[in-house]
Design a protein around this motif. Structure first.
Motif, mmCIF file in Angstrom:
data_model
loop_
_atom_site.group_PDB
_atom_site.id
_atom_site.type_symbol
_atom_site.label_atom_id
_atom_site.label_comp_id
_atom_site.label_asym_id
_atom_site.label_seq_id
_atom_site.Cartn_x
_atom_site.Cartn_y
_atom_site.Cartn_z
ATOM 1 N N SER B 48 -4.821 12.912 -17.546
ATOM 2 C CA SER B 48 -4.089 12.047 -16.612
ATOM 3 C C SER B 48 -4.461 10.586 -16.831
ATOM 4 C CB SER B 48 -4.388 12.441 -15.171
ATOM 5 O OG SER B 48 -3.923 13.741 -14.912
ATOM 6 N N ASP B 167 3.181 14.353 -15.965
ATOM 7 C CA ASP B 167 1.839 14.894 -15.755
ATOM 8 C C ASP B 167 1.944 16.234 -15.029
ATOM 9 O OD1 ASP B 167 -0.827 15.334 -15.477
ATOM 10 O OD2 ASP B 167 -1.298 13.379 -14.603
ATOM 11 N N GLU B 168 1.828 17.305 -15.760
ATOM 12 C CA GLU B 168 1.975 18.664 -15.219
ATOM 13 C C GLU B 168 3.215 18.792 -14.337
ATOM 14 O OE1 GLU B 168 -1.642 20.626 -13.914
ATOM 15 O OE2 GLU B 168 -2.766 18.844 -14.516
HETATM 16 MG MG LIG Z 1 -4.687 15.399 -14.445
#
Ligand SMILES: [Mg+2]
Ligand SMILES: Nc1ncnc2c1ncn2[C@@H]1O[C@H](COP(=O)(O)OP(=O)(O)OP(=O)(O)O)[C@@H](O)[C@H]1O
Lengths: 383, 224
Positions: B48, B167-168
């Motif tokens: 991240s 991000d995911e």
């Molecule tokens: Mg992360």
């Protein structure tokens, strides 16, 4: 959707909080508006223009109230005595009684606005109290039932020429309606002095004396002479003195109004800071997103500040309505006053909005600054 | 910087807690224009953080990072860069609850000079692309998790960014809904010819990309 629409939508997300904040500020604004309306009303009703022929000096007996007492406090003989004073052109003795009060002595002047004031005067001296013309005819001296009434009381009591009025159990017929330019007279009536004296058991008595000075004489000088001649007995005030005294009281209300405004700004400001900080706090992630999509710090600052100002401007509108309604209710139910109406001036409205705007800016600046300085990653991690 | 490299990172270092935590410990990375990259790695490895550096949400202490021709270490105000070059898709959709779906998609356009009607037109166009045109006036709270994420994707694309950072994006969704989102991202990637960098924990998801990067202890692990 425009940026402005967004700023209008945001403050009302949390309805309860927005409502509480608005009520808090609105009460402050309402107080400012109410005081403003009372001051405005007093100002417009006390702006009595001294007419050319009217008396410059009012003479009362010491201890009988300072704004022209009612009842028979002085001997009528003084009317002629004073006329012989240096610089005096003419004098008129006036017996003033409150039509609602049946006792003939005592009573107060300015403070009691209930009922209406009946003045007895020699019909040839009407010019001294500012009555130079009437709509209709004036009363004749000694007539038992003729009366002229002021335009304010005529309006309030719904009387016209030919109407009758009951005073101390006697029916009087309105022969004329006058406008003296003095609000105290305009809320009262004038009738023959001797008639009123007999009616109220005040034979040979007057409440106060109006004194007109010579064209070349100085009113304050003459006023001083009268007082100096009978130092423990009479008090003489010039119209200018009276105006100053009224202005002083108005000034005090005005100061109070400013003090309350200041209080409203401080209390309202703290309330807004609190509301907006909580709002920013709750929207931390959202502010992170706004930064992530490219909003400049300045726009975030502007948004929060704008939301704060919108909140206080809504409060201003609510407060103004609240203030007007409150004043109307108080005037309707708690005063029997026929003397003046509350006046909402442009000044008062502007002041209300200015205070609201100031509260919005003062209260919004810090939360807006905090929001604009949030680190985007921190804001986005915020749970 | 060569013509086709849209991201060039050299020896990038980022620490937290006054240097105690080395989140990025010398990242070297080049990504070509139009590439679809997936990033994998254990929790806390710095994925991240790396994505945030590319999207200019935060600044590194050491190294160089150039994205879409802009030196992120030297540019003072990076909001314009984010507005024009980057589209973020987070694990959480992060939609604004009191605004409609359409209004949420319009949000990134406030910093541009786009007029109100054009904003609306563009937002609708993207909602159509993610299959949610009929939900435009709905409140996001009335939408399912997958639908919300599709709105977030529309929001990420509305300013025509050159890079999508995800991000995911399926992390909060069940696998079936997640697959819908992935397929949508993949088709948008090829249709719009954007560069896409996606963090994921799922190996089968990562395999959809042109290239997989493994991050370990704040470094790109080339051995895998
Ligand atoms: Mg992360
Ligand atoms: N704002 C912060 N303050 C302090 N430490 C942080 C911060 N952000 C990240 N870290 C730390 O930096 C390291 C890398 O974090 P990062 O969020 O990049 O990991 P990640 O690979 O994305 O992990 P995950 O898969 O769990 O999302 C971690 O040790 C994390 O605790």
């Amino acid at each position: 959707m425009s940026f402005f629409t967004l700023m209008i939508k945001n403050p009302f997300r949390n309805r309860t909080r927005a409502t509480l904040a608005i009520i808090g500020i609105a009460i402050g604004i309402a107080t400012i508006v109410a005081l403003g309306m009372v001051t405005g009303g007093l100002q417009s009703s006390t702006q009595s223009t001294l007419k050319a022929g009217s008396a410059e000096i009012t003479v009362t007996k010491i201890g009988s109230g300072n704004f022209g007492s009612s009842g028979g406090a002085m001997d009528e003989s003084l009317v002629t005595d004073l006329k012989n004073t240096n610089g005096v052109k003419d004098t008129a003795g006036i017996l003033r009684v409150n039509s609602n009060v049946s006792t003939s002595s005592g009573g107060s002047g300015f403070g009691s606005m209930s009922g209406f004031l009946v003045n007895g005067i020699d019909s040839s001296k009407l010019a001294l109290v500012g009555i130079d013309s009437v709509n209709g005819t004036i009363f004749t001296n000694g007539s038992s039932n003729e009366i002229i009434i002021g335009k304010t009381i005529a309006q309030n009591l719904n009387k016209t020429v030919g109407s009758t009025i009951d005073i101390y159990g006697t029916e009087f017929e309105v022969t004329g309606i006058f406008e003296s330019g003095n609000f105290i007279y305009d809320i009262g009536a004038f009738t023959s002095l001797s008639t009123l004296q007999n009616l109220t058991n005040n034979t040979g008595k007057v409440s106060y004396i109006q004194v007109k000075v010579n064209d070349n004489a100085n009113a304050s000088q003459v006023s001083k002479t009268i007082q100096d001649e009978r130092p423990n007995d009479l008090s003489a005030t010039t119209a200018v003195d009276q105006a100053n005294r009224i202005n002083q009281s108005l000034g005090m209300i005005d100061t109070a109004s400013w003090a309350i405004s200041l209080l409203a700004i401080v209390i309202g400001g703290v309330g807004v800071i609190n509301t907006m900080i909580m709002s920013v706090f709750e929207r931390t992630r959202e502010i992170g997103v706004l930064k992530a999509v490219g909003w400049k710090d300045r726009r975030i600052l502007g948004m929060i500040l704008g939301e704060s100002i919108i909140l206080t401007l809504v409060a201003a509108v609510v407060g103004i309505i609240l203030g007007i309604v409150a004043v109307e209710i108080i005037f309707k139910f708690f005063t029997t006053s026929q003397s003046f109406e509350a006046v909402l001036t442009m000044d008062t409205l502007l002041k209300a909005f200015a205070v609201a705007l100031l509260v919005g800016i003062v209260g919004g600046l810090y939360p807006a600054y905090r929001a604009s300085r949030l680190a985007p990653t921190e804001a986005l991690r915020y749970e | 910087m060569t013509e086709e490299n849209v991201i060039e990172i050299h020896n990038l270092q980022k620490t937290y807690d006054k240097g105690k935590i080395k989140a990025l410990n010398g990242i070297d990375l080049e990504i070509k224009k139009g590439e679809f990259i997936s990033i994998m790695g254990p929790s806390g490895s710095g994925k991240s953080t790396l994505l945030n550096m590319i999207g200019a949400l935060d600044r590194a202490e050491e190294g160089t990072i150039k994205v879409a021709g802009i030196d992120l270490m030297k540019t003072r105000d990076l909001s314009e860069f984010r507005s024009q070059e980057i589209g973020f898709v987070f694990q959480m959709h992060n939609l604004i609850p009191n605004l409609s779906v359409l209004e949420n998609v319009e949000i990134p356009m406030y910093e541009t000079r786009i007029k109100s009607e054009e904003m609306r037109r563009r937002a609708l166009e993207l909602l159509e692309a993610v299959g949610l045109k009929d939900k435009a006036d709905k409140n996001p709270t009335k939408l399912s998790g997958g639908e919300r994420q599709r709105v977030a994707i529309a929001r990420a694309l509305v300013n025509h960014p050159s890079i999508i950072l995800a991000d995911e994006p399926t992390g909060a969704l069940d696998s079936k809904t997640g697959d819908v989102i992935l397929n949508l991202l993949k088709s948008l990637h090829s249709k719009k010819q954007v560069t896409m960098v996606m963090v994921t924990h799922e190996p089968y998801v990562a395999k959809m990309a042109d290239r997989i990067l493994h991050v370990l202890d704040g470094k790109i692990n080339n051995s895998s």
